[in-house]
Design a protein around this motif. Structure first.
Motif, PDB file in Angstrom:
ATOM      1  N   ASP A 131       0.871  -1.170   0.000  1.00 14.90           N
ATOM      2  CA  ASP A 131       0.000   0.000   0.000  1.00 14.90           C
ATOM      3  C   ASP A 131       0.909   1.222   0.000  1.00 14.90           C
ATOM      4  OD1 ASP A 131      -2.081   1.805   0.198  1.00 14.90           O
ATOM      5  OD2 ASP A 131      -2.493   1.388   2.311  1.00 14.90           O
ATOM      6  N   ASP A 132       0.958   1.936  -1.115  1.00 16.51           N
ATOM      7  CA  ASP A 132       1.851   3.086  -1.251  1.00 16.51           C
ATOM      8  C   ASP A 132       1.025   4.367  -1.307  1.00 16.51           C
ATOM      9  OD1 ASP A 132       3.677   5.078  -1.990  1.00 16.51           O
ATOM     10  OD2 ASP A 132       4.906   3.647  -3.102  1.00 16.51           O
ATOM     11  N   VAL A 133       0.981   5.061  -0.181  1.00 11.94           N
ATOM     12  CA  VAL A 133       0.209   6.301  -0.066  1.00 11.94           C
ATOM     13  C   VAL A 133       0.704   7.346  -1.050  1.00 11.94           C
ATOM     14  CG1 VAL A 133      -0.407   8.178   1.519  1.00 11.94           C
ATOM     15  CG2 VAL A 133      -0.348   5.823   2.344  1.00 11.94           C
ATOM     16  N   SER A 134       2.019   7.390  -1.285  1.00 10.73           N
ATOM     17  CA  SER A 134       2.586   8.432  -2.145  1.00 10.73           C
ATOM     18  C   SER A 134       2.114   8.330  -3.585  1.00 10.73           C
ATOM     19  CB  SER A 134       4.112   8.411  -2.081  1.00 10.73           C
ATOM     20  OG  SER A 134       4.628   7.191  -2.562  1.00 10.73           O
ATOM     21  N   VAL A 135       1.730   7.146  -4.039  1.00 10.36           N
ATOM     22  CA  VAL A 135       1.199   7.000  -5.399  1.00 10.36           C
ATOM     23  C   VAL A 135      -0.303   6.750  -5.385  1.00 10.36           C
ATOM     24  CG1 VAL A 135       3.402   6.242  -6.358  1.00 10.36           C
ATOM     25  CG2 VAL A 135       1.745   4.519  -5.606  1.00 10.36           C
ATOM     26  N   GLY A 136      -0.875   6.609  -4.181  1.00  9.48           N
ATOM     27  CA  GLY A 136      -2.318   6.447  -4.039  1.00  9.48           C
ATOM     28  C   GLY A 136      -2.848   5.119  -4.564  1.00  9.48           C
ATOM     29  N   GLN A 137      -2.026   4.065  -4.477  1.00 10.12           N
ATOM     30  CA  GLN A 137      -2.456   2.771  -4.991  1.00 10.12           C
ATOM     31  C   GLN A 137      -2.042   1.645  -4.054  1.00 10.12           C
ATOM     32  OE1 GLN A 137      -1.662   1.891  -9.179  1.00 10.12           O
ATOM     33  NE2 GLN A 137      -1.083   4.025  -9.450  1.00 10.12           N
ATOM     34  N   THR A 138      -2.795   0.551  -4.148  1.00 11.64           N
ATOM     35  CA  THR A 138      -2.471  -0.682  -3.447  1.00 11.64           C
ATOM     36  C   THR A 138      -2.183  -1.743  -4.497  1.00 11.64           C
ATOM     37  OG1 THR A 138      -3.878  -0.082  -1.581  1.00 11.64           O
ATOM     38  CG2 THR A 138      -3.348  -2.413  -1.826  1.00 11.64           C
ATOM     39  N   PHE A 139      -1.152  -2.539  -4.246  1.00 18.57           N
ATOM     40  CA  PHE A 139      -0.712  -3.579  -5.185  1.00 18.57           C
ATOM     41  C   PHE A 139      -0.785  -4.913  -4.449  1.00 18.57           C
ATOM     42  CE2 PHE A 139       1.131   0.451  -6.110  1.00 18.57           C
ATOM     43  CZ  PHE A 139       1.041   0.577  -7.490  1.00 18.57           C
ATOM     44  N   ALA A 140      -1.622  -5.831  -4.945  1.00 20.30           N
ATOM     45  CA  ALA A 140      -1.883  -7.080  -4.225  1.00 20.30           C
ATOM     46  C   ALA A 140      -1.440  -8.300  -5.018  1.00 20.30           C
ATOM     47  CB  ALA A 140      -3.372  -7.191  -3.903  1.00 20.30           C
ATOM     48  N   GLY A 141      -0.926  -9.287  -4.269  1.00 19.84           N
ATOM     49  CA  GLY A 141      -0.520 -10.551  -4.868  1.00 19.84           C
ATOM     50  C   GLY A 141       0.763 -10.397  -5.674  1.00 19.84           C
ATOM     51  N   SER A 142       1.255 -11.518  -6.164  1.00 15.47           N
ATOM     52  CA  SER A 142       2.517 -11.521  -6.914  1.00 15.47           C
ATOM     53  C   SER A 142       2.459 -10.619  -8.139  1.00 15.47           C
ATOM     54  CB  SER A 142       2.884 -12.946  -7.330  1.00 15.47           C
ATOM     55  OG  SER A 142       3.160 -13.720  -6.189  1.00 15.47           O
ATOM     56  N   ALA A 143       1.330 -10.630  -8.846  1.00 17.08           N
ATOM     57  CA  ALA A 143       1.205  -9.794 -10.043  1.00 17.08           C
ATOM     58  C   ALA A 143       1.231  -8.313  -9.683  1.00 17.08           C
ATOM     59  CB  ALA A 143      -0.067 -10.138 -10.812  1.00 17.08           C
ATOM     60  N   GLY A 144       0.565  -7.950  -8.597  1.00 13.93           N
ATOM     61  CA  GLY A 144       0.560  -6.553  -8.167  1.00 13.93           C
ATOM     62  C   GLY A 144       1.923  -6.088  -7.691  1.00 13.93           C
ATOM     63  N   VAL A 145       2.595  -6.933  -6.907  1.00  9.47           N
ATOM     64  CA  VAL A 145       3.938  -6.587  -6.434  1.00  9.47           C
ATOM     65  C   VAL A 145       4.887  -6.452  -7.621  1.00  9.47           C
ATOM     66  CG1 VAL A 145       5.908  -7.375  -5.062  1.00  9.47           C
ATOM     67  CG2 VAL A 145       3.585  -7.570  -4.143  1.00  9.47           C
ATOM     68  N   ARG A 146       4.796  -7.363  -8.583  1.00  9.27           N
ATOM     69  CA  ARG A 146       5.627  -7.285  -9.785  1.00  9.27           C
ATOM     70  C   ARG A 146       5.385  -5.956 -10.515  1.00  9.27           C
ATOM     71  NH1 ARG A 146       8.458 -10.270 -13.296  1.00  9.27           N
ATOM     72  NH2 ARG A 146       7.992 -12.246 -12.271  1.00  9.27           N
ATOM     73  N   ARG A 147       4.131  -5.591 -10.664  1.00  7.47           N
ATOM     74  CA  ARG A 147       3.795  -4.337 -11.355  1.00  7.47           C
ATOM     75  C   ARG A 147       4.392  -3.135 -10.609  1.00  7.47           C
ATOM     76  NH1 ARG A 147      -1.026  -1.334 -11.011  1.00  7.47           N
ATOM     77  NH2 ARG A 147      -1.981  -3.075  -9.904  1.00  7.47           N
ATOM     78  N   TYR A 148       4.293  -3.154  -9.284  1.00  7.19           N
ATOM     79  CA  TYR A 148       4.860  -2.077  -8.465  1.00  7.19           C
ATOM     80  C   TYR A 148       6.370  -1.976  -8.671  1.00  7.19           C
ATOM     81  CZ  TYR A 148       5.983   0.615  -4.249  1.00  7.19           C
ATOM     82  OH  TYR A 148       6.446   1.566  -3.376  1.00  7.19           O
ATOM     83  N   LEU A 149       7.062  -3.101  -8.573  1.00  2.00           N
ATOM     84  CA  LEU A 149       8.516  -3.114  -8.733  1.00  2.00           C
ATOM     85  C   LEU A 149       8.930  -2.657 -10.128  1.00  2.00           C
ATOM     86  CD1 LEU A 149       9.255  -6.503  -6.952  1.00  2.00           C
ATOM     87  CD2 LEU A 149       9.696  -4.212  -6.041  1.00  2.00           C
ATOM     88  N   GLU A 150       8.226  -3.146 -11.141  1.00  7.08           N
ATOM     89  CA  GLU A 150       8.566  -2.772 -12.516  1.00  7.08           C
ATOM     90  C   GLU A 150       8.300  -1.297 -12.785  1.00  7.08           C
ATOM     91  OE1 GLU A 150       6.376  -5.656 -14.808  1.00  7.08           O
ATOM     92  OE2 GLU A 150       7.998  -7.138 -14.655  1.00  7.08           O
ATOM     93  N   GLN A 151       7.193  -0.796 -12.255  1.00  8.62           N
ATOM     94  CA  GLN A 151       6.817   0.584 -12.526  1.00  8.62           C
ATOM     95  C   GLN A 151       7.672   1.580 -11.747  1.00  8.62           C
ATOM     96  OE1 GLN A 151       2.646   1.360 -11.960  1.00  8.62           O
ATOM     97  NE2 GLN A 151       2.826   3.510 -12.495  1.00  8.62           N
ATOM     98  N   PHE A 152       7.837   1.361 -10.447  1.00  9.09           N
ATOM     99  CA  PHE A 152       8.447   2.386  -9.607  1.00  9.09           C
ATOM    100  C   PHE A 152       9.934   2.169  -9.320  1.00  9.09           C
ATOM    101  CE2 PHE A 152       3.904   2.595  -8.701  1.00  9.09           C
ATOM    102  CZ  PHE A 152       3.681   3.904  -9.097  1.00  9.09           C
TER     103      PHE A 152
END
Length: 108
Positions: free
Chosen positions: A31-52
């Motif tokens: 849950d990243d308040v600074s980007v206003g989004q929550t990333f759940a599960g392996s796919a969400g964590v992957r998306r977070y790491l790849e994007q940010f």
């Protein structure tokens, strides 16, 4: 806990998403308040790491790790990348298997 955090930082600094994902539980939530989004599960964590991290060429330096019991720590970090430089925090919680179950992230 400190080893786990240092493994995560080393993997993200190397832009190695696969290695970074190995320290997360399959159902982890960021849950990243600074980007206003929550990333759940392996796919969400992957998306977070790849994007940010990969996307912004983010390199992180651990400023401090303050453990709160066996499964929680507050990590202060210095981030630099294509966006400039920021400081922030990761409130990290691990599960019974010693993997990251949740991160609450925010920039200062």
């Amino acid at each position: 806990m400190q080893d786990l955090i240092h493994r995560l930082i080393a993997a993200t600094n190397a832009f190695d998403v696969k290695a970074a994902l190995e320290v997360f539980a399959p159902d982890a939530v960021i849950d990243d308040v600074s980007v206003g989004q929550t990333f759940a599960g392996s796919a969400g964590v992957r998306r977070y790491l790849e994007q940010f991290f990969v996307g912004y060429h983010t390199v992180s330096k651990v400023l401090s790790i303050d453990s709160h019991g066996e499964n929680q720590a507050l990590v202060r970090l210095d981030f630099s990348g294509d966006f400039g430089q920021e400081t922030g925090r990761l409130d990290v919680t691990t599960n019974a298997d010693g993997l990251i179950a949740a991160i609450d992230a925010d920039l200062d």
